[in-house]
Scaffold this motif. Structure first.
Motif, PDB file in Angstrom:
ATOM      1  N   LEU A   1       0.833  -1.212   0.000  1.00 13.67           N
ATOM      2  CA  LEU A   1       0.000   0.000   0.000  1.00 13.67           C
ATOM      3  C   LEU A   1       0.865   1.260   0.000  1.00 13.67           C
ATOM      4  CD1 LEU A   1      -2.793  -1.042   2.545  1.00 13.67           C
ATOM      5  CD2 LEU A   1      -2.943  -0.943   0.052  1.00 13.67           C
TER       6      LEU A   1
ATOM      7  N   ALA B   1       1.303   4.057  -3.029  1.00  8.88           N
ATOM      8  CA  ALA B   1       1.067   5.469  -2.735  1.00  8.88           C
ATOM      9  C   ALA B   1       2.270   6.314  -3.142  1.00  8.88           C
ATOM     10  CB  ALA B   1       0.770   5.649  -1.248  1.00  8.88           C
TER      11      ALA B   1
ATOM     12  N   LEU C   1      -4.490   5.044   2.816  1.00 10.50           N
ATOM     13  CA  LEU C   1      -3.457   4.795   1.812  1.00 10.50           C
ATOM     14  C   LEU C   1      -4.070   4.474   0.447  1.00 10.50           C
ATOM     15  CD1 LEU C   1      -0.813   2.721   3.828  1.00 10.50           C
ATOM     16  CD2 LEU C   1      -0.582   5.048   2.962  1.00 10.50           C
ATOM     17  N   ILE C   2      -5.140   3.702   0.438  1.00  5.84           N
ATOM     18  CA  ILE C   2      -5.805   3.381  -0.829  1.00  5.84           C
ATOM     19  C   ILE C   2      -6.377   4.644  -1.468  1.00  5.84           C
ATOM     20  CG2 ILE C   2      -7.746   2.140  -1.853  1.00  5.84           C
ATOM     21  CD1 ILE C   2      -7.305  -0.063   0.216  1.00  5.84           C
TER      22      ILE C   2
ATOM     23  N   THR D   1      -5.529   1.775   6.379  1.00  2.00           N
ATOM     24  CA  THR D   1      -5.556   1.096   5.086  1.00  2.00           C
ATOM     25  C   THR D   1      -6.373   1.881   4.072  1.00  2.00           C
ATOM     26  OG1 THR D   1      -5.389  -1.038   6.235  1.00  2.00           O
ATOM     27  CG2 THR D   1      -6.117  -1.074   3.937  1.00  2.00           C
TER      28      THR D   1
ATOM     29  N   THR E   1      -3.580   6.807  -2.968  1.00  2.00           N
ATOM     30  CA  THR E   1      -3.084   6.238  -4.220  1.00  2.00           C
ATOM     31  C   THR E   1      -4.051   6.506  -5.366  1.00  2.00           C
ATOM     32  OG1 THR E   1      -1.959   4.477  -2.990  1.00  2.00           O
ATOM     33  CG2 THR E   1      -2.330   4.117  -5.332  1.00  2.00           C
TER      34      THR E   1
END
Length: 362
Positions: A256, A260, A342-343, A339, A346
């Motif tokens: 992850l 990013a 970070l997704i 989590t 990105t």
């Protein structure tokens, strides 16, 4: 040597520097950034640590004690709990840094001079453990008319009872190394293609912008895997850093962060005109990341506005993930807010980079 020719060269360089906006921004921005960060944001005196309190006694004395603990400025009660087990769950998930346990027989323990209160501390951050240590000096007989022996407040540090700095630093080094290398490698890679004239050839092929950019970054993901594995092996071998959670979760968290950082590097590459500018902009991103993420300086000691700014940085969320998994044994599911962050980072950076790439080179 001619003074006139020397002066002409100096004027030429100054004019060229003035036209280079990125270099000009670095000249002004780096001193200002360092002054603000070190003078305003960096603070070793921790205050307002997120705390949950399990007051099982619920007496006038226990409530007075809670007020005394709050008045120290160290604790910031954000949640209530019913048992020590619930506090430990919150600590493992990273929801709190400190848990306060006041047992049902608090009054009797205080009168007898026994251990009457227990402070549970997330010792994976040694600075938090040191700040919570001063709570042991809070008197337990505040507002009480009953004569008692000196009772005790015990402070118990979990996950790093020996207070070894390597336990805290090594997991964070994974994030620091991945941030430094992934962003710079990706940013320089795209700009290098443009400088060598290869970009026009690639655009002339049937390859789409999305395929081109994703294909450029995927090889660097493999490099990130190698770096992560190397740090884990050396950390366990040289410093005995544990991996209390699932090793698979550690690698997923690393993926992850890699994605990013690669998307951030792509975004930088669409702005930079040369490899030197790409490295300059990478440094401009790396400096606040290492200072504000909680790697070098305690996150809880920063002002709120700086903490909000740090929440934008992917390294901040990765440090919470990797330390939670490796040191506290938390699962990736228990740390789902980091989590998701970070997704989302990105997705936003990759979309913006692809759109900007098409706009610049179509």
């Amino acid at each position: 040597m001619s003074a006139r020719r020397l002066f002409a060269i100096m004027v030429k360089e100054l004019r060229q520097m003035r036209r280079d906006r990125i270099t000009l921004a670095m000249i002004v921005g780096i001193p200002v950034m360092q002054l603000v960060l070190f003078g305003y944001a960096i603070n070793f005196t921790l205050r307002n640590l997120d705390t949950a309190i399990a007051d099982q006694a619920n007496t006038a004395g226990s409530r007075a004690l809670v007020m005394d603990l709050q008045n120290t400025g160290v604790l910031n009660p954000v949640k209530d709990a019913t048992s020590p087990q619930e506090l430990m769950t919150m600590l493992r998930r990273g929801e709190i840094s400190v848990g306060v346990v006041i047992p049902p027989d608090f009054e009797r323990r205080r009168i007898d001079g026994r251990e009457a209160v227990q402070i549970l501390v997330d010792g994976s951050d040694t600075s938090v453990q040191a700040a919570a240590g001063q709570l042991a000096q809070v008197p337990l007989d505040s507002g009480s008319t009953v004569k008692s022996k000196p009772a005790q407040i015990s402070v118990v540090g979990f996950y790093n009872p020996e207070r070894r700095s390597a336990i805290n630093i090594v997991p964070g080094l994974i994030g620091i190394i991945l941030t430094m290398t992934m962003v710079m490698f990706t940013a320089v890679s795209i700009v290098r293609e443009r400088e060598r004239g290869n970009m026009e050839l690639l655009i002339a092929t049937p390859v789409s912008s999305s395929e081109l950019m994703i294909g450029k970054v995927l090889p660097f993901a493999g490099i990130g895997f190698i770096q992560t594995t190397l740090v884990l092996i050396l950390g366990a071998w040289l410093f005995e850093v544990p991996v209390r959670g699932a090793l698979l979760d550690v690698y997923i968290a690393a993926v992850l962060l890699i994605l990013a950082n690669l998307s951030l590097g792509l975004m930088i590459s669409t702005k930079a005109q040369s490899q030197f500018q790409a490295m300059q902009m990478t440094f401009f991103v790396f400096l606040p990341s290492i200072l504000l993420s909680g790697f070098m300086f305690p996150f809880a000691g920063m002002p709120k506005i700086i903490q909000w700014l740090a929440e934008v940085l992917p390294l901040t969320h990765f440090l919470r993930l990797v330390r939670g998994i490796m040191l506290r044994g938390a699962s990736l599911w228990e740390l789902w807010p980091e989590t998701i962050a970070l997704i989302a980072f990105t997705a936003v950076m990759m979309t913006a980079a692809i759109l900007r790439f098409r706009k610049r080179l179509d």
